[in-house]
Design an enzyme around this catalytic site. Sequence first.
Site, mmCIF file in Angstrom:
data_model
loop_
_atom_site.group_PDB
_atom_site.id
_atom_site.type_symbol
_atom_site.label_atom_id
_atom_site.label_comp_id
_atom_site.label_asym_id
_atom_site.label_seq_id
_atom_site.Cartn_x
_atom_site.Cartn_y
_atom_site.Cartn_z
ATOM 1 C CB VAL A 1 -0.984 0.039 1.191
ATOM 2 C CG1 VAL A 1 -2.034 -1.052 1.068
ATOM 3 C CG2 VAL A 1 -0.266 -0.058 2.520
ATOM 4 C CB SER A 2 0.476 4.564 -1.435
ATOM 5 O OG SER A 2 0.292 4.006 -2.713
ATOM 6 C CB THR A 3 0.159 6.097 3.208
ATOM 7 O OG1 THR A 3 -1.181 5.641 3.368
ATOM 8 C CG2 THR A 3 0.252 7.056 2.046
ATOM 9 C CD GLN B 1 -3.196 3.801 0.703
ATOM 10 O OE1 GLN B 1 -2.128 3.233 0.635
ATOM 11 N NE2 GLN B 1 -3.594 4.667 -0.209
#
Length: 188
Positions: free
Chosen positions: A8-10, A15
């Site tokens: 996931v990005s963060t 997320q």
Amino acid sequence: MRMAYKRVSTNDGSQNTERQFYKDDSFDKIFEDYASGKNMNRPALHEMINFCREGDEVSVWDLSRIGRTLKGVIEIISLLNGKGVSVRFVKENLTFTAGDDNPIAQLQLHILSAVYQFERTVLLSRQREGIQVAKAKGKYKGRKPTLSAEQRNLLLMKHKEGVRVSDLAREYGVTRATIYKYLAEKVA
């Protein structure tokens, strides 16, 4: 070995990787990254690539989790296949194995990766447009400076005294680019 790669990005809680595999899926090892998929600089990805051996299988929930650019996705799959590792994308029901150049699977890979790359580009474009509108209305002030005005002034004085940019970056815990930006602003 059966491995899973999640991304996931963060890591700010907005997320999480839980939706990427079901609880009844069993893996010998799971690698998780909390980083953008736009580049290859992801610690768990590198760890997974180094860990994999011939005959292993890496499962990824969908293509966008392994990368957000067509070039990046192809590079990672080629790297793993080159080690004799098969890569399986669950959501798209695609598997890539060394020596198996299925033209339909390759076409699907290229199309879906291009769609994910396009999706990211559109999202960033909308974000930039929203920021421009907010700036015009005076509602967007931008990111707060990493260093306080006092720290920046001290940094400038040290630089004038001959302290190197790389030493200043290390001392203040910022990148050299940040130091150069502050030097260009000449806050005094």
